[in-house]
Structure formats: C-alpha cells, structure tokens
Write a protein that holds these residues in place. Structure first.
Motif, mmCIF file in Angstrom:
data_model
loop_
_atom_site.group_PDB
_atom_site.id
_atom_site.type_symbol
_atom_site.label_atom_id
_atom_site.label_comp_id
_atom_site.label_asym_id
_atom_site.label_seq_id
_atom_site.Cartn_x
_atom_site.Cartn_y
_atom_site.Cartn_z
ATOM 1 N N VAL A 1 0.856 -1.180 0.000
ATOM 2 C CA VAL A 1 0.000 0.000 0.000
ATOM 3 C C VAL A 1 0.893 1.231 0.000
ATOM 4 N N LYS A 2 0.538 2.219 -0.787
ATOM 5 C CA LYS A 2 1.320 3.454 -0.836
ATOM 6 C C LYS A 2 0.913 4.387 0.306
ATOM 7 N N GLY A 3 1.881 5.163 0.748
ATOM 8 C CA GLY A 3 1.630 6.111 1.826
ATOM 9 C C GLY A 3 1.850 7.530 1.361
ATOM 10 N N TYR A 4 0.781 8.339 1.413
ATOM 11 C CA TYR A 4 0.842 9.739 1.002
ATOM 12 C C TYR A 4 0.704 10.611 2.248
ATOM 13 N N LEU A 5 1.691 11.470 2.454
ATOM 14 C CA LEU A 5 1.738 12.271 3.663
ATOM 15 C C LEU A 5 1.195 13.672 3.396
ATOM 16 N N THR A 6 0.283 14.122 4.239
ATOM 17 C CA THR A 6 -0.291 15.457 4.079
ATOM 18 C C THR A 6 0.663 16.509 4.638
ATOM 19 N N PHE A 7 1.000 17.459 3.789
ATOM 20 C CA PHE A 7 1.832 18.611 4.150
ATOM 21 C C PHE A 7 1.040 19.827 3.672
ATOM 22 N N ASN A 8 -0.283 19.781 3.946
ATOM 23 C CA ASN A 8 -1.263 20.576 3.205
ATOM 24 C C ASN A 8 -1.785 21.790 3.970
ATOM 25 N N VAL A 9 -0.845 22.601 4.460
ATOM 26 C CA VAL A 9 -1.196 23.867 5.101
ATOM 27 C C VAL A 9 -0.281 24.945 4.536
#
Length: 831
Positions: free
Chosen positions: A54-62
């Motif tokens: 499973v791929k892991g996408y990290l939120t850096f969304n600020v």
C-alpha cells in the motif's frame, strides 16, 4: 485512497483493500484535531504500508509561514528518508522548495490549492513539478472531463465523505472569527452552526431549516464508472477525523465499485453496504457537485452532524418508553434502505430529532423492544432518557449498531495482506546441478537463489511443472501471490519438498529485502531554502513608490462614482473594481480614468472550465491593471494581455517569501499577503523580501465563506440553480445572523458563487506606522456596503493616518463609533 487519522484507521484501510493511505503528522497538516502520527514513527508507518503493498501519502497541506520554513525542510528530509510515496501540498512556495530540495519526492497538489480548471493544473505542473492534483470538490463530472482532456496530469477527486461549504483553501471563517485558520488545519466548523436568514432587514421564517451552510455528505459509489471514463485516476475518501469502522466500511464499498469499473462490469451496492455507509457516518448523502449544481439538494439545513439511519417518527410515549411509527422504507439522503424485519434491536443507539437547534435532544441505547400495531415500543434503562422531553412527530434515527461495528472491526482484526503483488517464478532444474529459482515482481525487481546441493535424476516421480507450482505458490502471509511458473530447463530430476520450500523461502526473503531497499529518495540540494530565499530577496520593483499611497476597492458603480466625486480631497492612487456583474466594468473604466484614477479590475476568485469568457470580458474593458485572484487569471493574462499590469490578491495565499518570489517571477508586480498572517508572521516575511512589492489591506470586512453553494437560490427560490432561481440576489439584501447576533453580509458574484463577509470590519490603522517603517508603501481600504457619505468619512480617516496627519490608535476609536457593528483588530496580533 483511504484516510487514516490514527493507526487503527490505517489498519482498517489496508485490510479492506486501499491502494493508498493518506495521513498526517502532528505538524503541518490540515487535520490538526486528528490523532495523527509522529515524525519519529514515520519510517515504521511507511514500512508497514509497503509490507502490505500500500502506498503512503503524507499530508503537508497547510500554508507555511516564513519562520517555519527551516522546520519544513527538516520534515521534508525525514519524509524522503522514510520513502514516503508522495507529499500532498497546499503552499506553492513549499512545493517549489521540495522540487529543489528533493526532486524525486513526488508532490501532489492538495485540494487546498483550489485547482478548478486546466490552466491552474498546468501551472503547478510546469512551474512546481506537481505530479498529481486533487481537484476542488465543487467540480462536476463534465468539468473533470474537460480538465482531463486539457492536461496530462493525473487527476484525483473526492468520492465520499464530508463536504466543506467553502472552497478549500479559500475559507477564512475560522481565522476571522476565532484566529483558528482552516489553512492551518484548525477549522472550527462554523459552517455546521445554525444561522438566521435576514432578508431586507427582516428575519425570514424558514421553518425547520437552520443549518443553512451545512452540506450533506458526498457518496458517489454509483457513478465511479462515469468518473473513470471522465479521466479520474484516483478516488479519495474523506475522513481523517472519522473512526476506523468508517474507514473499513467506505474502503470496502469503493474497492468493489472501482474494481467493477476497471473490469467493465456493473456495480450495484447491496443493502448491507448501504447500511454500513449510513451507520458509520452520514448527514444524508448526495453526489455533491459531481452531477452539477443543485442548491436545493446539497444543503438540507435540517441538522449538522451524523445521524445514521432514519427509522421512523415518534407516535407517542408510554410509562416505559417511546412508540415509534416505522418508515415503510427508511431513508438516509439518497440511499433508500429496506432493513427487512425490525430495524432496531436491544443495544442499538437512537436519537430523537425535533428539527430545531435549541431542542433538548434525547437519546440512548435500547433496552427492550415490544412490537405494537403499526408501531414498535422501545424502552430504555431507568433514567437514561427523559421521556417528557420527546415530542410527538420527532424523527427517530439509529445512531449506532453494535453488530455492524463489530463486523467492521473484525475486517481488520488480523494483520493480513489484502493486496498481494503478483510474482513470477523461473526455474532451472538440471541434473547434477543445484536447483535455480528466479523470483520477479511486476516492477522488474528479481532475485535468484540456488539449492544447497545438486539435483539427482529421479528413479520415479520426477519433478514436474505442476509440482513446482504446488510448492512455490505457498506464499502464506507474505505480500506475494504466484502469477506464473516457467522452466528454463526441467530434467527428470528429483527435488524433495524440503529443497523447494527452502529456495522459495530464501527467494521471498531476498525479494522483500530488494523491495524494501527500493524507492530511495535523495536530497539533491540541502541548501535549497537558502538559495530560494536569496533569489526572492534579490528581486526589487522596477519603479518603487517613494511615498505611501492609498488604494480603494469598490464593489459597486455607486461607490466608484462617490470616489470620483471626492477625488480632489481624497488622495486615492488606484481604485480596484470588484463588481458582481463584470459587464459593468466597461462603464467603470472610463469613469475612473476621467477622474484621473488608475483603475484595476478584479477577476472572480474562482474560474471553472468554460468560464474563460469572464476573463475575456475583464480584458475587453481595457483597464490599467488586473487584480489576479487565481492561477487561471495569472496564466490567461500573461498569455492574452501581456501589456496589462498584474497584481496578486490575498486569495493566492502568499504566506512566505518563497511563494512571493514565485509569483513575482511569474509576472505579478504587486502582492497582497495571505489573510492568515498575523503581524508577527507578516513582518517575518517582509524582512526577507522587498516590502515595496506588497500592499497591506488595512480595512476590510473579512471574506469568510466563499462557496459554490448559493444561499439565495436555496432559501429564496424553488429553483436549483441560476437557470430557474429567478435571481433573488438582484432584488434582496441578505445577511446570515449567527449565534453571536452579528448579521454577516451575503453577496453573490457573477458566477452565482456566494461570499459571507464578516459583519465587523477589521482595521490595521494602528499598524500603519510600523508597516511604513519596514518599507510598505501601498495601503488598501476595501468597501462593502458603504454609501457615498460613509465612504468619504472612512477614507478621510485612513488617508490622514497614512499621511501621518493623525494617530492610528485615536483614529481607530473614532472608527468604532462610526461603525454600528464595531471595528476589530481581527486577524492582526499587534503584540
């Protein structure tokens, strides 16, 4: 792609078939209230996901503030070391930094980038290296198809979960009302509060509708195939604040729906799947905007939180409980649910909903159920429910079903691999030589192992391809499944099962090690931040303004005319026109020019596919400058009207010097900082880039919600969109009154998008001397509903402070007297 706010949710996503999981760390992510993960645990989290394919996408969304950029670099280095598959980013300056720092670290454009049309998508691809974009949730399937045909960037869309009423990345409500920015992961969910509708100064009776800005939830399982055909490559489930059971139920359903679409078979949701989705979390379900705009359906306005499954209505009470008249077919939003038999059982949780925000809401777990003619009687534990507070006709909702919850929990109770990688085996079995096994995965990685001893010719039962397949397919709890076995050479040899098991085990171990070492992400330029900061600091205006200047934003032609009337006594340098009807720009430009004013015209905050005509109308008015509010406008005017001066507004979310430098290089000549910055954060940015580029908005009513949803249409018409609403926005003045008693003005634009403005004005008069001292030379006052007299009084006060003829602190006290609703410091923190 499934959400994970904690490790239980991550396990639920993995076990139920997610291709990828997105999650956040305890800093720099848009779901600050989630449990989240720590930077120290990130390598362990990524190893877990990769072990399960499973791929892991990290939120850096600020948005990232200037002083935070060094910390952001350290986070990015840790992400690269942990082999994160992609980083989901909002801040354009951060995206630029990541491209220079670690080009192999994939960057996905967050929905917080407010990408709504092809030009913006192309900009972030070409200028920032973004490899996938999450489109705004306000787009229809047709809009998505248009974008897909115009760009080769993979497109990701939300397919299930909560809908924000405002455009993501453009909501300033929490910031304006409580200093908690949604662009910083601290949304206070003001959209889920009740509001009164004030029409032409009078409260409008809307019956049981109170939650005028609270959309129902998105559930589009039945149009997955249509969206695949439109060009969607990734379907995203919202919900990092939701339970692991929610993640399990949604992932299960959309796994099946996507597989059906890819396999070109029909998907039909089962009653069990419907019940699971509704029970784990539901405010009622719709397709959101995916079918196009329908303001009457998007917001029911009846309740703001999850209700579960509707069961029936209260028909009476007894000494021991409540009589419930069952719905013939219980319904929840779009989904009709036939529960089959009694829809309730002991242990289920229920709530009684009277349909108004001030109700004394009662509910609890059912203790006993007694069938009655045309109804059921439900009893509760002693004292658990105040039966006298339950009204006749109240809706009955099943809010919890322990059986469903237990069944979903069992789906991820064991650590199993649900997504196995196909591997191929190639065998060489030659007499008098060791057995050789080559194991390869779909990505081309392979390992070769040999047996410890040579193979001998068989006296009976020689090795066959079938017996090889039987032993080699026993991959147990590994992340592999055997796709094919071939033999380069297969002599009539004898190979004991122990030998076959040994080479299989060692080949699997080695292939796992090879896969674990793959995907290394190198840091190309550790000093990228310093380089980009130096590049930003080296930029300077071609013709800097020596003296401070006052600019004014007018929202009506009457306000513009008032400015021209007072032109000789008010030192206004530039007027921005931000009219609801862009067709009036053609009249506004000559009026301003005749008065000796420089005139700039504002684009709308949002441009959707096929709305470029709005930009062409702005260009056709031939202003001196354009106030650019989105990437579409920037790209359009750079290409179509390079002769015009381009000025960047607050909606571009310029929160640090890297983003500012990016836009200056892209052709903007003046910038308005993000409204998310307080004074300390603004000053930090302006010490690292020439302040002469910036315009400070020192008086405004904060534009809080900016939304596709039209409250005018929903509440003042029987229509569903602009084609049949009768345009009540043209004839009525509307405010939304919150619990604080403030009547917040509601304004529509040419695209029928609504903005809710803060009732109280925000003033930075006290900051003017400090801003002048650090080099800011442009100061803006924004009008909203002021008439000519109010406009003159307001601008006179600001002009005097800018010219140092008056003290800011004393003047702001006079402003509070002038304004009936008061004037606040708002988002500015002066200390």
């Amino acid at each position: 792609m499934s959400p994970a706010g904690d490790f239980d949710a991550m396990r639920a996503a993995v076990a139920n078939g997610a291709d990828a999981v997105y999650f956040g760390l305890d800093q720099f992510n848009a779901r600050h209230r989630a449990t989240n993960f720590t930077l120290e645990k990130l390598p362990e989290v990524m190893a877990y996901l990769h072990r399960h394919n499973v791929k892991g996408y990290l939120t850096f969304n600020v948005l990232i503030f200037s002083d935070e950029l060094p910390s952001a670099v350290e986070y990015a280095k840790a992400m690269a070391a942990a082999k994160v598959d992609a980083v989901i980013v909002q801040d354009l300056g951060l995206a630029l930094l990541l491209r220079e720092l670690a080009p192999d670290l994939h960057v996905h454009g967050s929905t917080q980038m407010t990408l709504t049309e092809p030009r913006g998508v192309t900009f972030v691809k070409n200028d920032l290296g973004v490899r996938r974009v999450v489109l705004a949730r306000e787009l229809s399937g047709e809009d998505i198809g248009t974008i897909a045909r115009a760009t080769d960037v993979p497109l990701e869309v939300f397919i299930h979960g909560a809908l924000c009423v405002a455009y993501s990345g453009q909501c300033l409500t929490s910031e304006a009302l409580g200093g908690r920015s949604a662009n910083r992961g601290q949304c206070a969910q003001a959209c889920r509060l009740p509001y009164e509708l004030i029409v032409d100064g009078t409260k409008r009776d809307l019956g049981d509708k109170s939650y005028l800005l609270s959309p129902q939830d998105l559930a589009a399982y039945d149009i997955v195939d249509d969206l695949v055909k439109a060009g969607v490559s990734c379907f995203k489930i919202e919900g990092r604040l939701k339970s692991a059971q929610y993640v399990a139920a949604t992932t299960q359903t959309y796994r099946v729906a996507i597989d059906a679409a890819v396999g070109k078979s029909r998907f039909e949701i089962s009653n069990s799947q419907k019940q699971n989705l509704a029970q784990v979390f539901s405010r009622g379900f719709t397709h959101g905007f995916l079918d196009g705009v329908d303001h009457s359906e998007l917001v029911s306005a009846l309740f703001p939180k999850s209700r579960g499954i509707r069961i029936g209505t209260v028909s009476g009470t007894t000494k021991r409980g409540v009589l419930v008249k069952l719905d013939r077919v219980s319904s929840n939003g779009r989904m009709a649910i036939d529960p089959g038999g009694l829809p309730l059982k002991p242990g289920d949780g229920v709530v009684f909903d009277e349909g108004h925000p001030d109700q004394d809401e009662q509910g609890g777990r059912i203790y006993e159920i007694f069938p009655r003619p045309a109804a059921i009687e439900i009893a509760f534990g002693t004292g658990a429910v105040n039966l006298k507070s339950i009204a006749m006709g109240a809706l009955v909702w099943k809010t919890d079903d322990p059986e469903i919850r237990k069944r979903l929990e069992q789906s991820y109770a064991r650590d199993e691999v649900s997504r196995r990688v196909p591997v191929t085996a190639v065998v060489r079995a030659a007499a008098n030589a060791p057995l050789e096994l080559t194991l390869s995965d779909a990505e081309g990685r392979s390992v070769t192992v040999t047996s410890q001893q040579a193979l001998e010719l068989a006296r009976n039962q020689p090795l066959t391809l079938e017996s090889l397949r039987e032993q080699l397919c026993r991959l147990g709890d590994t992340p592999f499944e055997l796709a094919d076995v071939t033999a380069e050479r297969l002599d009539a040899v004898m190979a004991p099962k122990s030998v076959l098991n040994d080479v299989r085990r060692r080949a699997v171990e080695q292939l796992l090690a090879v896969r674990g070492n793959a995907g290394a992400i190198s840091i190309k330029d550790p000093d990228a931040l310093d380089y980009l900061r130096d590049a930003a600091a080296a930029q300077h205006p071609e013709s800097p303004t020596a003296q401070p200047s006052l600019t004014v934003l007018a929202r009506t032609l009457d306000q513009l005319l008032a400015l021209t009337t007072w032109r000789r006594t008010l030192p206004v340098a530039t007027v921005y026109c931000d009219f609801e009807d862009v067709r009036k720009y053609a009249d506004a430009v000559p009026i301003a020019r005749d008065a000796g004013l420089t005139v700039a015209l504002a684009t709308t905050r949002i441009i959707k596919p096929n709305e470029e005509g709005l930009l062409r109308q702005v260009a056709a008015a031939n202003p001196d400058a354009i106030l650019v509010r989105n990437l579409a406008g920037l790209s359009f005017f750079r290409e179509e009207r390079p002769d015009l001066t381009l000025l960047g507004d607050y909606s571009l979310n310029i929160a640090n010097e890297l983003t500012a430098g990016l836009f200056l290089r892209a052709g903007l000549q003046r910038l308005v900082p993000s409204y998310d910055l307080n004074w300390k954060q603004l000053r930090a940015m302006l010490t690292r880039i020439d302040p002469a580029f910036f315009e400070a908005v020192i008086h405004q009513h904060m534009p809080m919600f900016h939304m596709e949803h039209c409250v005018f249409c929903h509440t003042l018409s029987n229509g569903k969109d602009y084609r049949d609403c009768g345009r009540p926005c043209d004839t009525h003045k509307v405010e939304l009154k919150a619990r604080d008693g403030q009547p917040h003005p509601l304004v529509a634009d040419v695209g029928c998008r609504n903005t809710v403005f803060n009732a109280s004005a925000q003033s930075a008069l006290e900051l003017v001397p400090q801003l002048k001292e650090i080099g800011v030379r442009h100061f803006r006052v924004e009008l909203l509903r002021q008439d000519a007299t109010e406009t003159h009084a307001l601008l006179t006060k600001y002009a005097d402070v800018i010219a140092s003829r008056a003290d800011g602190r004393q003047t702001v006290r006079g402003l509070r007297v002038l304004s009936q609703l008061g004037v606040t410091r708002g988002t500015f923190d002066y200390e």
